[in-house]
Design a protein around this motif. Structure first.
Motif, mmCIF file in Angstrom:
data_model
loop_
_atom_site.group_PDB
_atom_site.id
_atom_site.type_symbol
_atom_site.label_atom_id
_atom_site.label_comp_id
_atom_site.label_asym_id
_atom_site.label_seq_id
_atom_site.Cartn_x
_atom_site.Cartn_y
_atom_site.Cartn_z
ATOM 1 N N THR A 1 0.852 -1.185 0.000
ATOM 2 C CA THR A 1 0.000 0.000 0.000
ATOM 3 C C THR A 1 0.888 1.234 0.000
ATOM 4 O OG1 THR A 1 -1.673 -1.199 1.282
ATOM 5 C CG2 THR A 1 -1.851 1.202 1.202
ATOM 6 N N GLY B 1 -2.281 4.176 -4.081
ATOM 7 C CA GLY B 1 -2.845 5.305 -3.343
ATOM 8 C C GLY B 1 -3.710 6.211 -4.184
ATOM 9 N N PRO C 1 6.148 6.980 1.310
ATOM 10 C CA PRO C 1 5.811 6.025 2.374
ATOM 11 C C PRO C 1 4.944 4.887 1.834
ATOM 12 C CG PRO C 1 5.585 8.255 3.173
ATOM 13 C CD PRO C 1 5.817 8.368 1.694
ATOM 14 N N SER C 2 5.283 3.669 2.234
ATOM 15 C CA SER C 2 4.527 2.502 1.800
ATOM 16 C C SER C 2 4.585 1.446 2.890
ATOM 17 C CB SER C 2 5.099 1.949 0.489
ATOM 18 O OG SER C 2 6.452 1.572 0.650
ATOM 19 N N GLY D 1 1.514 5.287 0.039
ATOM 20 C CA GLY D 1 0.882 6.491 0.545
ATOM 21 C C GLY D 1 0.557 7.477 -0.558
ATOM 22 N N PRO D 2 -0.371 8.390 -0.310
ATOM 23 C CA PRO D 2 -0.813 9.319 -1.361
ATOM 24 C C PRO D 2 0.182 10.420 -1.687
ATOM 25 C CG PRO D 2 -1.926 9.787 0.702
ATOM 26 C CD PRO D 2 -1.153 8.539 0.938
#
Length: 820
Positions: A38, A761, A538-539, A40-41
């Motif tokens: 996942t 994201g 960020p992930s 981050g945006p």
């Protein structure tokens, strides 16, 4: 590099190459993923610098002479002698015919160039490896310093001879050009005289060096380094820097051998540079010196990062210089180095730089003081003096300290505490560990103080040369990038190795006299260095498998290292006191013990089991395979003579895979628990320690599953729990602002594919992406005859803001995804 690891050598055989299958397509239908990444945006993670990754050059494995330095003549100035290595003489690599005598008298070329050759007849040089490598049609620059009156004929294998007339009773340099008539890697250079002459500095250089530099570098090796696009070059070492005598030049001593590397010895005309004993057991000509390091760094667009001796030796020597005048001279040498690199041409050292061909400053901004010192108090006292002097004259300079030779332990903790309290700019960490360690420690820097000194990971590698090691390093590098706000620079080590002269393994680039090839770790480093990005996104990853630790079982062992010692009353018991194994050697034999590598001289003497040699390293014998997970191993140990103390092994699985308690190691200055991996060692626990000759010690190793507690004379000495979980899947995501791409980096270091959903994201992205994959059998190596592990680049389709793909077993994948 830590002393206990220099024993590695050799190159393994070529393994069968597994073909890389076509890349599996992006999944078009819902698949239950093994993992989910996942993203981050926002790209608001750590910034990645141009210096994030670099290279570390040390003259080890004949990396300079016979390697990166393009000189083809070995022992060109007749300076070799037995100080360098057993059997070396002034005529090493030369075969004379006629009268040939190596002379050192007041008619020598200069005070630094001590020896010269008096010749009537001929001498033939064998070069490096199998001979001098020549390519048909290429030109080679010959030069010689000579005195006397006679004709010199120069013969190079396959080339038309050239003739040079020598006249006069003063030393003069004579030159000529040879054109190779054939391609060979077994060439020879023969210099013949028609009368008596004095000769020195006999040189043969490829005309085509890297970037066409005079006194330059071998093209194929320099190009392989340049292809990495390193952000910095750390040089010249390593153990090379802070070993040997720290003394200054004294004309009366005629340049003593085995001096620590000092930059002033390595600049100016090559014939005035003093050769020296290399710490790794050979002669170094200093033809590749500080000027050439600076020039090469500039040529490849990398920041130069010189390492200077701090007058505290490391790498097993562990001595400190207490001469204040000598310390001040070395501090002045550091300031003079900055002037050599950056000073105006009107300054003393800036003028020398200009005379050597570079009037423009090199732009030096960073220097390191010291390397792996294991005497923290002495090192720190000197470091702060160096730092204060450099900062006073150059306030903007970054001065790099270090944390000793390992990733943990008393020295590491002590120096890190000092550096943090002091506010040091940057701390150099070094470690060489098992693949499992790298897979277990991806989060090492997650907990580092964001406001403390920054980290320079100056030396690291997984302990072997297989693709499995490279996969483990890749997984670890994702953690380095994720923590780029703390880890500002990192360099795999060592960089180069001559296949016929290896003091250390693994190494990034291998070569002989005419070929070179990148290891699997070279391919991995190249992939990361060419796809760094400029900021971390960020992930997080969820799902997947982990590998649980196993209890410590296996045989017990006894060993020594350049030490004679006696062991007695060896016993292994269960926690309830039941005896599993016992041997007090009272029957006069040691029938239950077998040698591991047939080293040393073991015998039963006076009711004890004694190893009697003091010049043999790693004399291990073993007994009693223990299958219990909970047990106590006790014995008595007495040092009889020699350099160190005791090595008590346990958990021996096979040759090279074990634990041992090392008491009195590193020349009787330090104790440690080390974990053997193949033929190397990973340190688990370290602390200061000495062993007294003639004193009997009671030792106890208490094993409870993965936890071990050690007792010395009834007192707890230390403990550890080797219980870390191995995580074979790792990832990091960065951005490349210049190209507008996300770079998704995924490491799957396990034997099964990993179906993975990648959630970007909500980003709008192109439906295709560039994919580069390194994959193959984890036991593979790249060798001179085959390079099975090479990157494969392709274009994939079906990419979206959330998509699923299968990452191959034992692979590293880089996806460059263009954002809209």
């Amino acid at each position: 590099m830590p002393r206990n690891r220099k024993r590695l050598a050799g190159v393994a055989a070529v393994l069968v190459s597994l073909p890389l299958a076509a890349a599996p397509p992006v999944s078009a239908s819902p698949v239950e993923p093994d993992y989910t990444i996942t993203v981050g945006p926002a790209a608001d993670g750590a910034r990645l610098s141009r210096q994030q990754y670099g290279v570390f050059f040390e003259d080890i494995n004949y990396a300079a002479d016979g390697g990166l330095y393009a000189e083809l003549v070995r022992n060109r100035s007749f300076e070799f002698d037995a100080t360098d290595a057993t059997g070396f003489t002034g005529l090493t690599a030369w075969t004379p015919s006629g009268s040939a005598t190596v002379v050192n008298d007041d008619r020598r070329l200069n005070d630094r160039n001590r020896n010269y050759l008096k010749l009537t007849g001929s001498v033939t040089n064998a070069g490096y490896n199998s001979g001098i490598a020549l390519k048909k049609g290429e030109r080679y620059d010959f030069s010689i310093w000579a005195r006397g009156t006679a004709t010199v004929q120069v013969d190079v294998t396959g080339a038309r001879p050239i003739t040079i007339g020598v006249s006069g009773d003063s030393w003069r340099k004579y030159t000529g050009v040879v054109k190779a008539g054939a391609t060979t890697d077994k060439g020879r250079l023969t210099v013949s005289t028609a009368g008596a002459l004095s000769l020195d500095e006999i040189s043969l250089f490829p005309h085509d060096t890297y970037k066409g530099r005079a006194n330059g570098l071998r093209e194929d090796l320099a190009e392989k380094i340049a292809a990495l696009h390193p952000g910095f070059v750390r040089f010249p070492g390593g153990c090379l820097v802070n070993t040997g005598s720290m003394s200054s030049y004294d004309a009366a001593s005629n340049y003593p051998r085995a001096r620590a590397y000092q930059w002033k010895d390595t600049v100016g005309p090559v014939e005035t540079r003093a050769t020296n004993k290399n710490f790794w057991g050979y002669n170094q000509s200093y033809g590749l010196g500080y000027y050439e390091y600076f020039q090469f760094s500039e040529d490849i667009g990398a920041m130069p990062l010189p390492v200077l001796p701090a007058l505290v030796t490391g790498c097993g020597q562990n001595k400190a210089t207490v001469d204040e005048a000598l310390l001040q001279r070395h501090i002045q040498d550091a300031l003079d180095l900055i002037e050599f690199a950056n000073g105006p041409v009107t300054s003393t050292w800036g003028k020398l730089r200009a005379q050597m061909g570079h009037p423009k400053p090199f732009g030096l901004t960073t220097v390191a003081v010291g390397n792996e010192e294991n005497l923290p108090e002495e090192y720190w006292a000197n470091f702060v003096k160096f730092e204060a002097a450099i900062k006073a004259k150059h306030p903007g300079f970054t001065v790099v300290s270090n944390s000793g030779p390992d990733d943990q332990g008393a020295t590491f903790d002590n120096l890190w505490a000092k550096n943090k309290a002091h506010g040091t700019d940057m701390v150099d960490e070094h470690y060489y560990n098992s693949p499992a360690w790298f897979l277990q420690n991806n989060a090492r820097y997650d907990s580092y103080d964001r406001n403390g000194p920054k980290v320079f990971l100056g030396e690291y590698a997984s302990l072997d040369a297989k693709f499995a090691n490279s996969l483990a390093e890749a997984a670890y590098m994702t953690g380095l990038e994720r923590n780029a706000d703390v880890v500002k620079m990192a360099s795999y080590a060592p960089l180069l190795a001559n296949i016929d002269n290896v003091q250390w393994k693994p190494d990034m680039i291998w070569f002989d006299n005419d070929e070179s090839w990148g290891s699997t770790s070279y391919q991995m480093q190249k992939l990361f260095m060419n796809n760094v990005g400029d900021r971390v996104v960020p992930s997080a990853v969820s799902g997947g498998r982990v590998v649980q630790p196993k209890p410590i079982t296996g045989a017990i062992g006894l060993s020594t290292w350049r030490t004679a010692a006696t062991y007695d009353d060896v016993k292994v018991t269960r926690p309830d006191g039941t005896t599993i194994f016992s041997d007090d050697f009272g029957d006069g034999n040691a029938d239950g013990w077998t040698p591991v590598q047939n080293r040393g001289a073991w015998t039963v003497i006076g009711g004890g089991y004694a190893q009697t040699t003091t010049d043999t390293e790693d004399t291990m014998v073993k007994a009693a395979t223990i299958t219990d997970t909970d047990y106590d191993y006790t014995l008595k140990a007495t040092k009889q003579a020699g350099a160190e103390g005791f090595l008590v092994a346990f958990g021996i699985q096979d040759t090279g895979n074990f634990y041992w308690w090392n008491l009195g190691g590193w020349n009787n200055t330090q104790g440690a628990v080390e974990k053997g991996i193949t033929s190397a060692k990973e340190q688990i626990l370290t602390k200061p320690n000495t062993v007294t000759t003639g004193q009997t010690y009671d030792l106890k190793i208490s094993v409870r599953g993965t936890k071990v507690t050690l007792y010395l004379d009834g007192q707890e000495w230390g403990s550890f729990d080797d219980n870390a979980v191995t995580e074979p899947f790792a990832q990091v995501v960065t951005t490349d602002a210049k190209t507008g791409e996300l770079i998704v980096k995924v490491v799957n270091a396990q034997d099964t594919p990993a179906t993975t959903t990648i959630d970007l994201g909500g980003r709008k992205v192109a439906s295709t992406a560039k994919m580069t994959v390194l994959a193959g059998d984890p036991g593979e190596q790249n060798t001179r005859t085959a390079e099975p592990i090479l990157p494969v680049t392709s274009t994939i389709k079906g990419v979206s803001s959330s998509f699923t793909r299968e990452f191959p077993a034992n692979s590293v994948t880089f996806l460059r995804i263009r954002t809209r």
